[in-house]
Design a protein around this motif. Structure first.
Motif, mmCIF file in Angstrom:
data_model
loop_
_atom_site.group_PDB
_atom_site.id
_atom_site.type_symbol
_atom_site.label_atom_id
_atom_site.label_comp_id
_atom_site.label_asym_id
_atom_site.label_seq_id
_atom_site.Cartn_x
_atom_site.Cartn_y
_atom_site.Cartn_z
ATOM 1 N N LEU A 215 0.818 -1.209 0.000
ATOM 2 C CA LEU A 215 0.000 0.000 0.000
ATOM 3 C C LEU A 215 0.850 1.257 0.000
ATOM 4 C CD1 LEU A 215 -2.684 -1.133 2.581
ATOM 5 C CD2 LEU A 215 -2.698 -1.409 0.094
ATOM 6 N N LEU A 216 0.343 2.264 -0.694
ATOM 7 C CA LEU A 216 0.980 3.578 -0.647
ATOM 8 C C LEU A 216 0.982 4.086 0.789
ATOM 9 C CD1 LEU A 216 -0.622 5.468 -3.686
ATOM 10 C CD2 LEU A 216 1.453 4.074 -3.654
ATOM 11 N N PRO A 217 2.005 4.861 1.164
ATOM 12 C CA PRO A 217 2.047 5.386 2.531
ATOM 13 C C PRO A 217 0.916 6.365 2.802
ATOM 14 C CG PRO A 217 3.788 6.367 1.184
ATOM 15 C CD PRO A 217 3.175 5.278 0.363
ATOM 16 N N LEU A 218 0.611 6.517 4.074
ATOM 17 C CA LEU A 218 -0.339 7.523 4.542
ATOM 18 C C LEU A 218 0.417 8.631 5.274
ATOM 19 C CD1 LEU A 218 -3.192 5.300 6.047
ATOM 20 C CD2 LEU A 218 -3.440 6.879 4.112
ATOM 21 N N SER A 219 -0.017 9.859 5.070
ATOM 22 C CA SER A 219 0.593 10.997 5.758
ATOM 23 C C SER A 219 0.295 10.937 7.255
ATOM 24 C CB SER A 219 0.061 12.308 5.175
ATOM 25 O OG SER A 219 0.401 13.383 6.009
#
Length: 207
Positions: A128-132
């Motif tokens: 998964l793409l990172p979360l801020s």
């Protein structure tokens, strides 16, 4: 002419709305001479600036755990009959406080359903793409990292010779500040990064 390989992009809003990494990926396939593809899904192509094969099964807001609980994937598979799945799914589970174990259990069921649809299903799963952390909090950001770790541990044991699972690392090198519009969804730069990382695994699955 040989039958085209049916590819179903599967996930939530990062896949579907607008999911312009799919448009860039499709264009990279065409430019490389890999034209024996048919992207499939019940969701249609958003505008990404040029014509492309944009059918997909990306449903904004959906959770892997809910898709399993509601038994939604078998119907989508039956309607589309894909040969290859590209999956990025689980961000909404993290944001809704599902544990890594719960998501991996859902992944396990989803892969079983894919293989029931087609025994030789080729499955490409994205970390998964990172979360801020600034926008979503340190806990959510870390939970997503933990889920990616769990995905990496799970995938090799679930992969088979007949139905291989290929992992794509869209997390490494992805910057939530410069590569997203909102700390979660990719911008133009992020879309290009995703297309580039999916390209070789997809070409391998199609050939």
């Amino acid at each position: 002419a040989a039958a085209k390989v049916k590819i179903m992009p599967f996930g939530a809003s990062i896949v579907g709305a607008p999911g312009c990494w799919r448009a860039l990926l499709w264009k990279k396939l065409q430019d490389s001479g890999t034209t024996n593809t048919d992207f499939v899904g019940s969701q249609k192509a958003p505008d990404c600036g040029f014509p492309y094969d944009g059918d997909n099964e990306g449903h904004a807001g959906f959770l892997a755990t809910n898709i399993v609980a509601d038994n939604q994937l078998p119907g989508w598979l039956s309607a589309q009959k894909p040969d290859v799945i590209i999956m990025h799914l689980g961000t909404n589970d993290v944001l809704n406080h599902k544990t890594s174990d719960e998501v991996i259990d859902a992944y396990d069921t989803l892969v079983d359903q894919m293989r029931k649809s087609k025994g030789g299903m080729k499955i490409i799963i994205s970390q998964l793409l990172p979360l801020s952390a600034t926008k979503f909090g340190n806990s959510a950001s870390q939970s997503l990292i933990d889920l990616n770790t769990a995905i990496r541990a799970w995938a090799p044991g679930k992969s088979t010779d007949a139905s291989p699972i290929t992992l794509v690392d869209n997390f490494t090198g992805f910057n939530v500040t410069t590569d997203t519009v909102d700390g979660e969804h990719p911008n133009d730069k992020g879309n290009q990064k995703m297309a580039d990382k999916f390209f070789d695994p997809l070409v391998g699955a199609v050939r």
